[in-house]
Write a protein that holds these residues in place. Structure first.
Motif, mmCIF file in Angstrom:
data_model
loop_
_atom_site.group_PDB
_atom_site.id
_atom_site.type_symbol
_atom_site.label_atom_id
_atom_site.label_comp_id
_atom_site.label_asym_id
_atom_site.label_seq_id
_atom_site.Cartn_x
_atom_site.Cartn_y
_atom_site.Cartn_z
ATOM 1 N N ALA A 298 0.844 -1.191 0.000
ATOM 2 C CA ALA A 298 0.000 0.000 0.000
ATOM 3 C C ALA A 298 0.883 1.245 0.000
ATOM 4 O O ALA A 298 2.003 1.222 0.512
ATOM 5 C CB ALA A 298 -0.886 0.002 1.245
ATOM 6 N N GLY A 299 0.362 2.333 -0.569
ATOM 7 C CA GLY A 299 1.000 3.650 -0.482
ATOM 8 C C GLY A 299 2.431 3.648 -0.984
ATOM 9 O O GLY A 299 2.743 3.150 -2.070
ATOM 10 N N THR A 300 3.300 4.211 -0.174
ATOM 11 C CA THR A 300 4.713 4.310 -0.549
ATOM 12 C C THR A 300 5.316 2.935 -0.807
ATOM 13 O O THR A 300 6.127 2.762 -1.723
ATOM 14 C CB THR A 300 5.474 5.046 0.583
ATOM 15 O OG1 THR A 300 5.066 6.407 0.551
ATOM 16 C CG2 THR A 300 6.965 4.956 0.430
ATOM 17 N N SER A 301 4.921 1.955 -0.017
ATOM 18 C CA SER A 301 5.475 0.605 -0.204
ATOM 19 C C SER A 301 5.048 0.044 -1.560
ATOM 20 O O SER A 301 5.799 -0.696 -2.207
ATOM 21 C CB SER A 301 5.004 -0.315 0.921
ATOM 22 O OG SER A 301 5.446 0.183 2.147
ATOM 23 N N SER A 345 6.051 -3.890 3.434
ATOM 24 C CA SER A 345 5.379 -3.068 4.438
ATOM 25 C C SER A 345 6.392 -2.559 5.457
ATOM 26 O O SER A 345 7.026 -3.362 6.139
ATOM 27 C CB SER A 345 4.302 -3.908 5.149
ATOM 28 O OG SER A 345 3.739 -3.178 6.206
ATOM 29 N N GLN A 346 6.524 -1.252 5.536
ATOM 30 C CA GLN A 346 7.437 -0.671 6.525
ATOM 31 C C GLN A 346 7.086 -1.192 7.898
ATOM 32 O O GLN A 346 7.918 -1.722 8.620
ATOM 33 C CB GLN A 346 7.329 0.860 6.462
ATOM 34 C CG GLN A 346 8.314 1.624 7.321
ATOM 35 C CD GLN A 346 8.000 1.668 8.799
ATOM 36 O OE1 GLN A 346 8.874 1.386 9.624
ATOM 37 N NE2 GLN A 346 6.783 1.962 9.161
ATOM 38 N N SER A 347 5.821 -1.030 8.276
ATOM 39 C CA SER A 347 5.387 -1.358 9.642
ATOM 40 C C SER A 347 5.213 -2.854 9.852
ATOM 41 O O SER A 347 5.319 -3.339 10.973
ATOM 42 C CB SER A 347 4.052 -0.677 9.926
ATOM 43 O OG SER A 347 3.064 -1.160 9.028
ATOM 44 N N THR A 350 0.183 -3.409 8.327
ATOM 45 C CA THR A 350 -0.902 -2.861 7.512
ATOM 46 C C THR A 350 -2.004 -3.911 7.317
ATOM 47 O O THR A 350 -1.774 -4.976 6.743
ATOM 48 C CB THR A 350 -0.328 -2.367 6.168
ATOM 49 O OG1 THR A 350 0.585 -1.326 6.482
ATOM 50 C CG2 THR A 350 -1.407 -1.840 5.240
ATOM 51 N N VAL A 396 5.144 10.356 9.774
ATOM 52 C CA VAL A 396 4.091 9.619 9.065
ATOM 53 C C VAL A 396 4.488 9.410 7.605
ATOM 54 O O VAL A 396 4.295 8.328 7.041
ATOM 55 C CB VAL A 396 2.735 10.363 9.206
ATOM 56 C CG1 VAL A 396 1.741 9.876 8.177
ATOM 57 C CG2 VAL A 396 2.186 10.157 10.613
ATOM 58 N N ALA A 397 5.072 10.434 6.985
ATOM 59 C CA ALA A 397 5.473 10.300 5.578
ATOM 60 C C ALA A 397 6.714 9.413 5.498
ATOM 61 O O ALA A 397 7.755 9.713 6.074
ATOM 62 C CB ALA A 397 5.755 11.671 4.990
ATOM 63 N N SER A 398 6.595 8.348 4.765
ATOM 64 C CA SER A 398 7.678 7.380 4.670
ATOM 65 C C SER A 398 8.777 7.894 3.733
ATOM 66 O O SER A 398 8.497 8.353 2.627
ATOM 67 C CB SER A 398 7.095 6.080 4.120
ATOM 68 O OG SER A 398 8.058 5.090 4.106
ATOM 69 N N LEU A 480 2.672 11.637 -3.859
ATOM 70 C CA LEU A 480 2.117 11.186 -2.578
ATOM 71 C C LEU A 480 2.769 11.954 -1.425
ATOM 72 O O LEU A 480 2.088 12.432 -0.509
ATOM 73 C CB LEU A 480 2.332 9.675 -2.404
ATOM 74 C CG LEU A 480 1.845 9.076 -1.086
ATOM 75 C CD1 LEU A 480 0.347 9.290 -0.902
ATOM 76 C CD2 LEU A 480 2.154 7.584 -1.011
ATOM 77 N N LYS A 481 4.104 12.101 -1.504
ATOM 78 C CA LYS A 481 4.822 12.818 -0.434
ATOM 79 C C LYS A 481 4.276 14.226 -0.321
ATOM 80 O O LYS A 481 3.949 14.707 0.757
ATOM 81 C CB LYS A 481 6.295 12.899 -0.789
ATOM 82 C CG LYS A 481 7.399 12.230 -0.122
ATOM 83 C CD LYS A 481 7.325 11.259 0.945
ATOM 84 C CE LYS A 481 6.154 10.422 1.156
ATOM 85 N NZ LYS A 481 6.289 9.019 1.341
ATOM 86 N N GLU A 484 0.498 14.444 0.920
ATOM 87 C CA GLU A 484 0.181 14.026 2.288
ATOM 88 C C GLU A 484 0.694 14.997 3.335
ATOM 89 O O GLU A 484 0.096 15.129 4.390
ATOM 90 C CB GLU A 484 0.659 12.602 2.571
ATOM 91 C CG GLU A 484 2.139 12.403 2.628
ATOM 92 C CD GLU A 484 2.532 10.964 2.906
ATOM 93 O OE1 GLU A 484 1.822 10.248 3.609
ATOM 94 O OE2 GLU A 484 3.597 10.551 2.388
ATOM 95 N N VAL A 597 -1.426 1.630 9.441
ATOM 96 C CA VAL A 597 -2.875 1.563 9.206
ATOM 97 C C VAL A 597 -3.360 0.153 9.546
ATOM 98 O O VAL A 597 -3.341 -0.750 8.708
ATOM 99 C CB VAL A 597 -3.215 1.978 7.762
ATOM 100 C CG1 VAL A 597 -4.722 2.038 7.559
ATOM 101 C CG2 VAL A 597 -2.614 3.346 7.471
HETATM 102 C C1 F6R Z 1 3.154 7.427 2.823
HETATM 103 C C2 F6R Z 1 3.058 6.276 3.697
HETATM 104 C C3 F6R Z 1 1.995 5.283 3.441
HETATM 105 C C4 F6R Z 1 2.477 3.858 3.742
HETATM 106 C C5 F6R Z 1 1.304 2.875 3.657
HETATM 107 C C6 F6R Z 1 1.754 1.446 3.858
HETATM 108 O O1 F6R Z 1 4.217 8.250 3.171
HETATM 109 O O2 F6R Z 1 3.815 6.134 4.627
HETATM 110 O O3 F6R Z 1 1.493 5.381 2.155
HETATM 111 O O4 F6R Z 1 3.482 3.534 2.828
HETATM 112 O O5 F6R Z 1 0.348 3.194 4.618
HETATM 113 O O6 F6R Z 1 2.345 1.287 5.096
HETATM 114 P P1 F6R Z 1 3.308 0.070 5.389
HETATM 115 O O7 F6R Z 1 4.492 0.225 4.528
HETATM 116 O O8 F6R Z 1 3.619 0.195 6.852
HETATM 117 O O9 F6R Z 1 2.538 -1.172 5.059
#
Ligand code: F6R
Length: 600
Positions: A298-301, A345-347, A350, A396-398, A480-481, A484, A597
């Motif tokens: 999702a998103g940046t990932s 996924s960074q976190s 998700t 928050v912004a990756s 996106l950066k 957001e 998220v």
């Molecule tokens: C944008 C951002 C989000 C995440 C997205 C997925 O700067 O951080 O778009 O990339 O919510 O999150 P992860 O990578 O944690 O699954």
């Protein structure tokens, strides 16, 4: 998103809970609350808005050695004091905080809680009312807790206080992250080790559908049937300096600057004794065995995944599809015979991605998670994990996770190529080293980035990012950066696609940021810039040394053509940062957003 903390010990819990919540602020929230228990009962304080407001509302005269706290990101019911957690049962005996979503809360209300007057619009309140109902019917508290949990559908991490027994915090978890931290004469609860790292680095991981009875001296884990489960603690490898801003005004700026170091850490973590960048043998085998890779993110990932597709297809010759996780579950494409699912996924938390992982596991397919968080849900549940080694990302912004994801995807692709006997004519380790140095140069050029942001974005309503091929994906990430954190309406487009409709939006002065780092499409993108300029656009071309032209606004030093996203994204991150700063936006905690998220 929502965060949970809890403390049971000898000290006054208020400050520990508030500090813990402050550490979770970065995840995004719209209200917060704490409940503390002492011999006079349970005292609840909650406020809409920032933790600073909650702090002001907390009665300093209440001293209590037990408490739970929560940051809420509204899902069911507007952000308000009444909807914020903790929630209490009708008699106020039970007090509860909850992360996640109770999907069947309406049915529970209808089937079990008729006649109960609810205070809030939340799904959470049914849980605390249900526990009270079962206790009133004669069950013990633990039995009632387990009984209530068995009825819940959806996700939860829960902390519960019983006014009649303030020497226990009851805890439970299903699909939402939750940890118990161990101390000397105290124990803590946290949805993220970061919240409580200042008091302990010893944590016990919880598995879905477990409950925990936490007292000052003990932590007892049980399954929903009541059987005790033994589990050893682990040491959370978190450094306080990783989670402090230091001298930086914002985490985002700190994290942008950390990128060269992250690339170097990745090189050293993935390098073998021959200096080659490799992944574990079982991951390699999964790459060799598959006939098609499905990247889910999702998103940046997701944007990093698009770049990764290029790497895997070009280097390892394996076909790749990249999917947005929230779309994939109900819109699944026809799958190949031997798919490999790669979750980025960074976190690692998700919920949309996790939903897909659950589905593909049920279908019996192999999965790999690429994540920054060791032990995260996606990491635990996938067959294999590759870590990003980026250190905690708090803004928050990756930013640094994006470049780390791309680097790890390059290593994965390179390794698979080697395993399949495919010749690759460059040394990835050396090229990533060059990337790290170029990143440093770019990070040192902040004044110029600030100037660009002022020139192009100070007052604009909208902005376009265009590129072709791999540059298009960086444009998507740039848009996106920018949107957001600065709230400027921004779109990333394939340069050639504009003329098929979107060019109608170009007006006098519309900023169009164009990325031009690829020789093969250099003429094409420059033609696209001419098209928008002819319609009044204000062009800002970010090109690469060797491909530059006289009017280019910024030229990045040259790196290997496949690795350009790692460097071209840095001006874009910094320009977005300064645009947000000029507009006096809350850079690290943009409105409406959450870092992790954890609801679908
Ligand atoms: C944008 C951002 C989000 C995440 C997205 C997925 O700067 O951080 O778009 O990339 O919510 O999150 P992860 O990578 O944690 O699954």
């Amino acid at each position: 998103m929502c965060g949970i903390v809890g403390y049971i010990g000898k000290e006054d819990s208020k400050e520990i809970l508030l500090r813990g919540l402050e550490k979770l602020e970065y995840r995004g929230y719209d209200s917060a609350g704490i409940a503390v228990a002492n011999e006079n009962g349970v005292h609840v304080f909650k406020e809409k808005g920032r933790i600073a407001s909650l702090r002001e509302s907390v009665d300093a005269n209440v001293v209590a050695p037990v408490g739970i706290g929560h940051t809420r990101w509204a899902t069911h019911g507007v952000p308000s004091k009444v909807n914020s957690h903790p929630h209490q049962s009708s008699s106020q005996r039970f007090t509860l905080v909850h992360n996640g979503v109770i999907e069947n809360y309406d049915h529970i209300k209808r089937d079990y809680l008729q006649g109960v007057t609810f205070q809030s619009e939340t799904d959470t309140e049914v849980v605390v009312q249900l526990i009270e109902k079962f206790v009133k019917e004669g069950q013990g508290v633990e039995e009632a807790f387990r009984g209530a949990l068995k009825l819940l559908k959806g996700s939860y991490a829960i902390g519960l206080l019983d006014e009649q027994n303030p020497d226990i915090i009851f805890v439970a978890k299903n699909k939402s992250p939750l940890l118990v931290g161990l101390g000397e004469g105290f124990n803590v609860v946290a949805s993220d080790a970061m919240a409580m790292i200042q008091v302990t680095n010893q944590y016990v991981e919880l598995i879905d559908k477990e409950i925990v009875i936490v007292t000052r001296e003990s932590v007892t884990i049980k399954n929903l049937e009541g059987t005790v489960v033994e589990r050893a603690p682990y040491t959370a490898e978190l450094d306080m300096s990783d989670i402090e801003k230091g001298t930086y005004p914002h985490y985002m700026l700190k994290e942008i600057d950390e990128q060269p170091l992250v690339i170097r850490k990745i090189i050293s973590n993935y390098q073998n004794e021959n200096g080659e960048l490799t992944v574990d043998g079982d991951v390699r085998q999964a790459m060799v065995d598959t006939d098609r890779i499905y990247i889910i993110a999702a998103g940046t990932s997701y944007h990093a995944g698009l770049v990764g597709k290029q790497y895997i297809e070009k280097l390892a010759k394996i076909p790749v599809e990249v999917h947005i996780s929230s779309e994939f579950s109900y819109n699944m494409p026809l799958l190949s015979e031997k798919p490999l699912f790669v979750f980025i996924s960074q976190s690692g938390e998700t919920a949309d991605s996790r939903a897909v992982l659950v589905q593909v596991k049920e279908m019996g397919f192999k999965s790999l998670t690429i994540t920054n968080v060791k032990g995260s849900t996606l990491s635990r549940e996938a067959d294999y994990t590759l870590l990003l080694h980026a250190g905690p990302e708090i803004a928050v912004a990756s930013t640094k996770a994006y470049t780390a994801q791309i680097s790890v995807l390059a290593i994965l692709a390179r390794d698979a190529a080697r395993a399949k006997g495919i010749e690759v004519d460059f040394d990835l380790s050396k090229e990533l080293g060059i990337v790290a140095s170029v990143m440093e140069t770019l990070c040192d050029d902040k004044e110029e980035m600030e100037q660009i942001a002022r020139e192009y974005l100070a007052t604009t309503r909208n902005c376009f990012f265009i590129g072709r091929g791999i540059d298009y994906y960086v444009g998507m990430e740039g848009a996106l950066k920018l949107k957001e954190i600065s709230y400027i309406q921004a779109e990333g487009f394939a340069g050639g696609e504009l003329k098929h409709g979107t060019i109608a939006l170009i007006e006098d002065g519309t900023p169009v940021i164009s990325i031009a780092t690829q020789e093969i499409v250099n003429l094409g993108i420059r033609g696209n810039v001419k098209e928008v300029v002819a319609r009044g656009a204000n062009p800002c071309i970010i090109s690469m040394k060797g491909l530059e032209e006289a009017d280019d606004r910024y030229v990045v030093p040259a790196v290997h053509e496949l690795l350009t996203p790692l460097v071209s994204v840095i001006p874009v991150q910094l320009i977005s940062y300064y645009a947000a700063l000029h507009r006096e936006c809350d850079v690290d905690k943009p409105r409406n957003l959450a870092k992790s998220v954890t609801v679908e």
